[in-house]
Design a protein around this motif. Structure first.
Motif, mmCIF file in Angstrom:
data_model
loop_
_atom_site.group_PDB
_atom_site.id
_atom_site.type_symbol
_atom_site.label_atom_id
_atom_site.label_comp_id
_atom_site.label_asym_id
_atom_site.label_seq_id
_atom_site.Cartn_x
_atom_site.Cartn_y
_atom_site.Cartn_z
ATOM 1 N N TYR A 65 -0.362 3.199 -13.846
ATOM 2 C CA TYR A 65 -0.185 3.482 -12.284
ATOM 3 C C TYR A 65 -1.652 3.322 -11.790
ATOM 4 O O TYR A 65 -2.002 2.863 -10.676
ATOM 5 C CB TYR A 65 0.570 4.515 -12.067
ATOM 6 N N ARG A 114 0.906 -1.156 0.074
ATOM 7 C CA ARG A 114 0.067 -0.045 -0.080
ATOM 8 C C ARG A 114 0.865 1.251 0.021
ATOM 9 O O ARG A 114 0.673 2.195 -0.791
ATOM 10 C CB ARG A 114 -0.989 0.078 1.276
ATOM 11 N N SER A 166 -3.208 0.392 -9.118
ATOM 12 C CA SER A 166 -3.242 0.864 -7.892
ATOM 13 C C SER A 166 -4.740 0.554 -7.707
ATOM 14 O O SER A 166 -5.059 0.014 -6.460
ATOM 15 C CB SER A 166 -2.981 2.469 -7.679
ATOM 16 N N TYR A 191 2.555 1.737 -3.416
ATOM 17 C CA TYR A 191 1.392 2.235 -4.674
ATOM 18 C C TYR A 191 1.197 3.648 -4.317
ATOM 19 O O TYR A 191 0.957 4.330 -5.242
ATOM 20 C CB TYR A 191 0.179 1.194 -4.407
ATOM 21 N N GLN A 192 1.265 4.160 -3.110
ATOM 22 C CA GLN A 192 0.993 5.397 -2.849
ATOM 23 C C GLN A 192 1.927 6.279 -3.357
ATOM 24 O O GLN A 192 2.102 7.320 -3.841
ATOM 25 C CB GLN A 192 0.844 5.778 -1.249
#
Length: 488
Positions: free
Chosen positions: A351, A335, A355, A338-339
């Motif tokens: 992206y 997580r 995500s 992905y951020q």
């Protein structure tokens, strides 16, 4: 989406690697068992000349393509598939007109291999792509394979071998390019097919011509000609990775050391503006990232990230590491990564889709919906974004819109079992039981699941009431007839 799934997961998720020996064995067993319902090559004592025509090659190519796609995991990720197709189109534009279209697909396999089957059905293995450094390296191998097609080298070998019938030919071609050695795969098609495969192997003259013609295509397409040299050099260096069981590009394309020398000599004679063409690797590096992070053994993939200092990571590296961490079920770290990736490239459709898929899988539907909807707007042709957005709408019981999106995905990937599976569920949940069972029948058909195919077909048949329903069942019967060969 072939090559994109764990059991029970959509094929747009990670799929565990398949044992290569099993893949090869399955391919060759299929080739041996394929019933030659249509024998388009005939040879009688009265025929003085055995002729293998373009029409014969097209019919054989269609059957060979079905055989490969049924037994080998084809990667249908739109980012990878679209890239390979665009590269193929660029090289084809530099070629003279051909009697058939040339198709290029990516096989999920660690093998360093590529081959051109009959009628221009070409396959490039993900392990080969992962080893290359530049797009032009891959383009060089692709141009070489396309030259085999344009010069009809395989067709010429078939004509000279006088092998008759699609079953014998498919088995021999599979043995020549996919199997042999100690895997036992060659034994699956018997001594005759193994002998035939030797007759179909390219000669040194074939290879030299493909090198020369392929170099012409590579240059006309605007690539750096050193790509062909580098690609061959990389495969030569990596040869020790492959055991005797596993066919590599070197084993199916002989005389590589000598060929590297004369290709290099030819490149040296080219004008400097051609020799020194700039490399454009942005899309190539994205594709390498996806292959590494989603379609390669997780231990090998993690080695790449562990050995590269994070201070040197690109945005692409951060996205790739996020995908890999998710595969490893390290969700908190995934997580965070992905951020980071989204902050790095907030408007990039790849992206956004990756995500969004992550948040969908973890149950955060609000965040997933926001990201996937944006991904669909930015790149409406990305079937993976459409697939997950349709599933998200289904979770929200917005069935009409969900079905619209999933039907679009089906149009692009008609033989993907996971797409059919989720389409069937959407129809069932929306109250259309006939279409629900019919799509589940298709899903089972494309998984080669005979029992479930028959069960779901019977349920659909029981519910058919309209002429449209009956026509849909007739269409299914045609698809079933074509696929049933694989079960014999």
């Amino acid at each position: 989406m072939e090559g994109l799934v764990r059991p029970g997961e959509p094929k747009i998720a990670a799929m565990q690697p398949t044992r290569l020996s099993n893949i090869l064995l399955a391919t060759l067993v299929f080739a041996a068992l394929l019933v030659p319902a249509l024998v388009f090559l005939t040879a009688t004592p009265s025929r003085a000349i055995f002729e293998f025509t373009v029409r014969d090659e097209i019919e054989l190519g269609q059957k060979f393509n079905l055989a490969v796609r049924a037994q080998l995991p084809i990667i249908e990720d739109p980012e990878i598939q679209g890239y390979i197709h665009d590269m193929a189109n660029r090289i084809k534009a530099a070629m003279p007109p051909q009697p058939f279209d040339i198709n290029a697909e990516v096989v999920r396999s660690n093998m360093l291999n590529a081959f051109a089957g009959p009628a221009g059905y070409t396959f490039f293995f993900s392990g080969l792509i992962l080893e290359f450094e530049h797009e032009s390296d891959l383009a060089g191998v692709m141009a070489h394979e396309f030259a085999h097609v344009s010069q009809r080298h395989l067709a010429d070998r078939i004509q000279k071998s006088r092998i008759i019938g699609p079953a014998s030919l498919i088995g021999a071609i599979a043995a020549a390019f996919l199997g042999g050695g100690q895997t036992g795969a060659a034994l699956a098609v018997g001594a005759q097919a193994a002998g035939h495969s030797a007759m179909l192997s390219y000669s040194r003259e074939n290879e030299r011509e493909a090198d020369q013609v392929g170099m012409n295509y590579l240059i006309r397409a605007g690539y750096n000609p050193w790509g062909l040299v580098r690609g061959f050099q990389i495969m030569r260096r990596k040869q020790w990775f492959a055991g005797r069981d596993i066919p590599t590009y070197l084993s199916t394309h002989p005389g590589l050391p000598e060929r590297i020398d004369y290709i290099s000599s030819r490149v040296e004679l080219l004008p400097a503006e051609i020799r020194n063409r700039a490399e454009d690797d942005d899309r190539f590096l994205r594709v390498k990232m996806l292959i590494r992070s989603r379609y390669t053994d997780t231990t090998l993939a993690m080695g790449y990230y562990d050995n590269k200092p994070q201070s040197e990571w690109t945005c692409t590296d951060r996205l790739g590491n996020a995908i890999l961490l998710e595969r490893l079920n390290r969700m908190t770290e995934a997580r965070e990564r992905y951020q980071e990736a989204l902050a790095c490239a907030p408007n990039d459709s790849l992206y956004l889709r990756e995500s969004g898929r992550f948040y969908f899988q973890t149950g955060d539907f609000d965040r997933a919906g926001e990201l996937l909807q944006k991904a669909v707007v930015v790149n409406p042709r990305d079937a993976m974004s459409l697939f997950y957005y349709a599933r998200l709408l289904g979770e929200r019981k917005q069935f009409a819109q969900a079905l619209d999106y999933m039907e679009r995905v089906k149009q692009r990937l008609p033989e993907d079992p996971e797409v059919r599976q989720h389409l069937g569920r959407l129809y069932g949940n929306s109250g259309n039981a006939f279409q629900g069972h019919l799509q589940l029948a298709y899903a089972a058909l494309y998984r080669n699941d005979k029992r479930q195919t028959e069960f779901q077909r019977q349920q659909a048949d029981r519910l058919a009431t309209t002429e449209a329903d009956k026509k849909a069942l007739e269409d299914f019967a045609e698809a079933h007839s074509a696929r049933a060969e694989f079960w014999r």
